[in-house]
Motif scaffolding. Structure first.
Motif, short mmCIF file in Angstrom:
data_model
loop_
_atom_site.label_atom_id
_atom_site.label_comp_id
_atom_site.label_asym_id
_atom_site.label_seq_id
_atom_site.Cartn_x
_atom_site.Cartn_y
_atom_site.Cartn_z
N ILE A 591 -26.79 33.05 47.57
CA ILE A 591 -26.37 34.23 47.69
C ILE A 591 -25.26 34.12 47.27
N ALA A 592 -25.07 35.81 46.79
CA ALA A 592 -23.32 36.16 46.34
C ALA A 592 -22.82 36.73 47.39
N ASP A 593 -21.45 36.30 47.61
CA ASP A 593 -20.55 36.70 48.44
C ASP A 593 -20.04 38.05 48.10
N SER A 594 -20.99 39.55 48.26
CA SER A 594 -20.99 40.57 48.25
C SER A 594 -19.30 40.88 49.05
N TRP A 595 -19.05 41.03 50.17
CA TRP A 595 -18.59 41.52 51.05
C TRP A 595 -17.06 40.46 51.17
N GLY A 596 -16.99 39.21 50.54
CA GLY A 596 -15.55 38.55 50.30
C GLY A 596 -15.32 37.85 51.47
N SER A 597 -16.28 37.32 52.64
CA SER A 597 -15.67 36.72 53.98
C SER A 597 -15.49 35.12 53.05
N VAL A 598 -16.17 34.70 52.21
CA VAL A 598 -16.13 32.90 52.70
C VAL A 598 -15.10 32.96 52.62
N ASP A 599 -14.49 32.01 53.73
CA ASP A 599 -13.66 31.21 54.26
C ASP A 599 -12.98 32.07 55.22
N THR A 600 -13.69 32.79 55.90
CA THR A 600 -13.42 33.48 56.92
C THR A 600 -13.48 32.60 58.32
N TYR A 601 -12.69 32.64 58.92
CA TYR A 601 -13.31 31.75 60.54
C TYR A 601 -13.14 32.42 61.49
N LEU A 602 -15.20 33.62 61.23
CA LEU A 602 -15.19 34.52 62.12
C LEU A 602 -15.62 34.29 63.25
N PHE A 603 -16.15 33.30 63.32
CA PHE A 603 -16.92 32.71 64.67
C PHE A 603 -16.21 31.24 65.91
N ASN A 604 -15.70 31.52 67.05
CA ASN A 604 -15.51 30.71 67.64
C ASN A 604 -17.33 29.77 68.30
N GLN A 605 -16.42 28.51 68.24
CA GLN A 605 -18.29 27.39 69.45
C GLN A 605 -17.74 28.04 71.10
N TYR A 606 -18.42 28.69 71.50
CA TYR A 606 -18.34 29.14 73.34
C TYR A 606 -18.60 27.58 73.78
N ASN A 607 -17.80 27.28 74.13
CA ASN A 607 -17.89 26.34 75.59
C ASN A 607 -18.84 25.27 75.46
N ASN A 608 -19.27 24.90 74.24
CA ASN A 608 -19.69 23.59 73.47
C ASN A 608 -21.08 24.20 73.87
N SER A 609 -21.36 24.71 73.80
CA SER A 609 -23.18 24.96 74.64
C SER A 609 -23.40 25.64 73.04
N ALA A 610 -24.55 25.96 72.51
CA ALA A 610 -25.51 26.89 71.63
C ALA A 610 -24.86 28.09 71.70
N VAL A 611 -23.77 28.49 71.23
CA VAL A 611 -22.93 30.07 71.34
C VAL A 611 -22.36 29.79 70.80
N LEU A 612 -22.92 30.72 69.48
CA LEU A 612 -21.41 31.21 69.31
C LEU A 612 -20.47 32.88 69.48
N GLU A 613 -19.23 32.90 69.02
CA GLU A 613 -18.25 33.51 69.64
C GLU A 613 -17.63 34.87 68.73
N ILE A 614 -18.49 35.24 68.49
CA ILE A 614 -17.67 36.21 67.51
C ILE A 614 -16.09 36.91 67.79
N GLN A 615 -14.98 36.22 67.06
CA GLN A 615 -13.88 37.16 66.64
C GLN A 615 -13.61 38.05 66.97
N SER A 616 -13.13 38.82 67.43
CA SER A 616 -13.26 40.58 67.23
C SER A 616 -12.02 40.74 66.46
N TYR A 617 -10.73 39.91 65.89
CA TYR A 617 -9.92 40.61 65.29
C TYR A 617 -10.29 40.08 64.10
N GLU A 618 -10.82 39.21 63.22
CA GLU A 618 -11.90 39.01 62.05
C GLU A 618 -13.16 39.52 61.77
N SER A 619 -13.79 40.20 63.30
CA SER A 619 -15.07 41.25 62.81
C SER A 619 -14.20 42.74 62.64
N GLN A 620 -12.78 42.87 62.75
CA GLN A 620 -12.71 43.98 62.40
C GLN A 620 -12.24 44.32 61.23
#
Length: 740
Positions: A591-620
């Motif tokens: 799938i082509a990267d039309s957003w150009g966001s490959v290599d962006t660290y968008l997520f943190n792992q939350y509390n070693n549980s099966a939960v992704l936490e979106i980093q607000s400054y990256e989503s902005q």
């Protein structure tokens, strides 16, 4: 599933060890060696009779036999039985019935697939509960060679509905058992009688592993002491009253001066006891001067133990006679002094005494035995004076117990060389694997794709077929082998095989012994390689499992670190992850990267549980990007590195989680407004780098490349700042103002 009949197996091992070193408390002759037959064994099993566990019942008297497979069928149609309750109860009954059987029993259900769904990531099923019964010599602990018993039996307990989880005994169950002891009297050293009211005791659950009960003894204004052992004996004398529907008191022991341990056994298949199967009894005294007192420990040494060395490098024991009134004693050496002058160095000596054994035993460690053997001359004897501190429950420590130990050089046993060991190891035939042997280790490479569970089972089967003429691995140790390093991906699996020893009359050569004990107890290593890579043990379940079924992640307005959950599917008996890390965004499949966001660290792992936490400054950054349209989406993947436990060893495994990012919010700033107006005027796609050309008429062209365009105060301004004059507006001044 859990190991079936764990209690029986442990009891069998204790029996093997105890009888091989001494006489059994229930069998003073050291084991009844009357002839045993398979039919006698089956008849003893049948005598278990009716067993009810949950809503299901089995009548062991109806056991059917086909070869060495013994089958018990359920009696009630479509009724669930308690799996672990049945396991525990049968374990207790078998332990009772086979105390005087010719052979010790080992029972293992590693390969049974019956499950009540109580283990992590498992589901209840109605598979039969299967257990392999193996027979061992009570004197040596080795598997029997008796033709009638060497192949053992398979016990199969069938079910016709899913197994159910057995309820655990509660504080009320423990309370009911203790209350049945009633009032017990104990006599102090001064002759006073004191009452202990167990009938009104309450039991409190302190935490998952601790139950307590507080007993108050009224001194009635008197001064006295109560002998600790007399107190325990008074309770023991009434234990038979403690049996209830579910449990009974098994024994009472001293924990500390005012604290005692009351242990229980389950007597029913309808409840199980949670670890550690005991409650702590705390004793308080009121209305007087009353306390517990220990006895003075008296010990007389009546004989001199002698250990005869050899070159096997194994621990050796020798018995010596003592006189004492204690039931059991542990001895800790505080001084080791040679009375001769051989120069032998002894690092540690351990001794113990159990009344039922009839004698004390002293033990010399394998390294010390081997050192003594290599130091002494033929026929030479060294003599040591060992000073011990002796400890016994209910007694004061005795610090000056002296024992003379003689160490005499014995004969050299024939060596098993490294080459011979490698030759023996090279005879292993593991179905589906090629092998390479060297330096007392073997590497197995799979010839086709396989799983860790299948590989381990196949290796166990192959190990049991190795010759035991000179080198022995206990079958029960093989049954309990597990991965030291769990195989994942391209990572090799490691199995360390312990409980390996030279057969009677042989010894490992110095070279071989050094290799086998290089990292502790004697063992050899099996390295297991996949054909290409091991299949994944874990996976994403549901959304996120593939690019066609991604996990939807709405970015929101970027004002907070929002969270999104996913599901990891673990193998049965695996523990939940204790650590999860997440990678940067990666391209998902093709799938082509039309957003150009490959290599962006968008997520943190939350509390070693099966939960992704979106980093607000990256989503902005995505939200503010005017080139990414609102309500558009883009599929990426992230790699999760998951650390979890799998039947003991720690496992690290990578899995891909597919995410569909949705830009559901956009910020309309001056740049965005400029883009909207320019694209509206030109009918072209605009960005600030490539620009657009807008033809007003044949004479006027506005080139927005390298221009500043902005929207302010209802005016849209486009100004040319290019040094080349590109973008100047023909026939009009260089500043175009549009009135909105």
């Amino acid at each position: 599933m859990k190991k079936f009949f764990k209690q029986i197996f442990i009891a069998a091992l204790v029996t093997i060890i105890a009888v091989s070193c001494s006489k059994s408390p229930t069998n003073p002759s050291g084991g009844i060696n009357t002839p045993a037959s398979p039919s006698e064994f089956v008849e003893k099993l049948k005598s278990i009779g009716m067993v009810k566990a949950g809503d299901q019942e089995w009548n062991f008297a109806t056991i059917s036999q086909s070869g060495n497979v013994l089958t018990v069928k359920p009696m009630n149609n479509n009724k669930s039985g308690y799996l672990s309750g049945l396991e525990n109860y049968i374990g207790i009954k078998v332990d009772e019935l086979f105390q005087d059987f010719k052979y010790a029993l080992g029972i293992n259900s590693d390969n049974s697939t019956a499950s009540d769904g109580s283990n992590p990531n498992s589901q209840a099923n109605s598979n039969p509960l299967e257990a392999k019964i193996t027979f061992y010599d009570k004197q040596t602990g080795n598997p029997v060679t008796d033709a009638d018993f060497k192949d053992g039996f398979i016990l199969k307990i069938e079910a016709n509905a899913n197994w159910a989880v057995t309820p655990e005994a509660t504080e009320e169950d423990y309370k009911k058992s203790i209350n049945q002891l009633g009032t017990i009297n104990v006599t102090g050293k001064s002759g006073n009688t004191f009452s202990m009211n167990f009938a009104d005791l309450n039991v409190t659950k302190e935490n998952q592993y601790s139950y307590t009960a507080d007993l108050t003894i009224d001194a009635n204004g008197k001064t006295d002491t109560i002998d600790l052992l007399s107190f325990v004996d008074a309770i023991k004398s009434q234990i038979s009253k403690s049996k209830t529907e579910y449990l009974e008191i098994s024994y009472v022991s001293i924990s500390s001066e005012n604290s005692f341990s009351i242990n229980f056994n389950a007597v029913s298949a309808n409840k199980v006891l949670s670890y550690p199967n005991n409650i702590t009894l705390k004793v308080n005294f009121i209305n007087g001067n009353l306390s517990f007192a220990k006895r003075d420990l008296t010990i007389t040494i009546n004989s001199t133990p002698e250990i005869v060395t050899d070159n096997r490098g194994e621990s050796k024991n020798a018995e010596f006679n003592i006189s004492t009134d204690a039931e059991s004693i542990s001895f800790q050496s505080t001084s080791i002094v040679e009375k001769t002058s051989t120069g032998i160095k002894i690092n540690y000596v351990y001794a113990s005494y159990y009344k039922e054994d009839g004698a004390a035993s002293i033990q010399l460690q394998g390294d010390d035995v081997l050192n003594a053997h290599n130091t002494l001359q033929a026929g030479e004897t060294a003599e040591f004076e060992i000073t011990f501190t002796a400890r016994a429950s209910g007694y004061n420590d005795k610090t000056d117990v002296k024992v003379t130990l003689k160490i005499r050089k014995g004969d050299d046993l024939p060596d098993i060389t490294l080459d011979e060991f490698n030759t023996w190891l090279n005879t292993i035939e593991v179905s589906g694997f090629t092998k390479q042997v060297g330096s007392a280790a073997v590497t197995l490479t799979a010839s086709a794709d396989t799983t860790p569970d299948t590989a381990l089972k196949t290796i166990k089967d192959a190990l049991k077929k190795l010759s035991k003429d000179k080198i022995i691995i206990d079958d029960y140790s093989i049954d309990y082998l597990s991965w030291s390093t769990f195989p994942t991906g391209n990572k090799d699996g490691i199995i360390n095989v312990y409980s390996i020893e030279a057969a009677e009359g042989y010894a490992f050569s110095d070279e071989l012994y050094t290799i086998l004990t290089a990292n502790g107890s004697a063992h050899f290593t099996i390295t297991v390689k996949p054909q290409s890579s091991w299949p994944s043990n874990i996976s994403i379940e549901g959304a996120g499992s593939s690019s066609s079924n991604p996990l939807t992640v709405n970015l929101g307005d970027g004002s907070a670190n929002t969270q999104v959950s996913y599901t990891i599917k673990y193998p049965e008996n695996a523990q939940q992850a204790y650590n999860i890390s997440v990678s940067s965004l990666k391209q998902a499949d093709s799938i082509a990267d039309s957003w150009g966001s490959v290599d962006t660290y968008l997520f943190n792992q939350y509390n070693n549980s099966a939960v992704l936490e979106i980093q607000s400054y990256e989503s902005q950054n995505i939200i503010n990007n005017i080139n990414i349209a609102k309500d558009s989406s883009q599929v990426y993947k992230v790699t999760l590195t998951v650390n979890y436990s799998m039947n003991g060893p720690s496992v690290e495994e990578d899995i891909d989680l597919y995410v569909k990012l949705v830009k559901d919010y956009a910020v309309i700033d001056s740049s965005a407004m400029s883009k909207i107006l320019i694209e509206g005027l030109s009918g072209q796609t605009y960005d600030e780098v490539s620009g657009v050309n807008m033809n007003i008429n044949n004479n006027v062209t506005i080139n927005m490349n390298q221009a500043s365009a902005y929207y302010y105060d209802n005016n849209f301004n486009a100004t040319d700042y290019s040094s080349s004059g590109q973008g100047s507006i023909s026939y009009i001044n260089s500043n175009l103002k549009l009135i909105i």
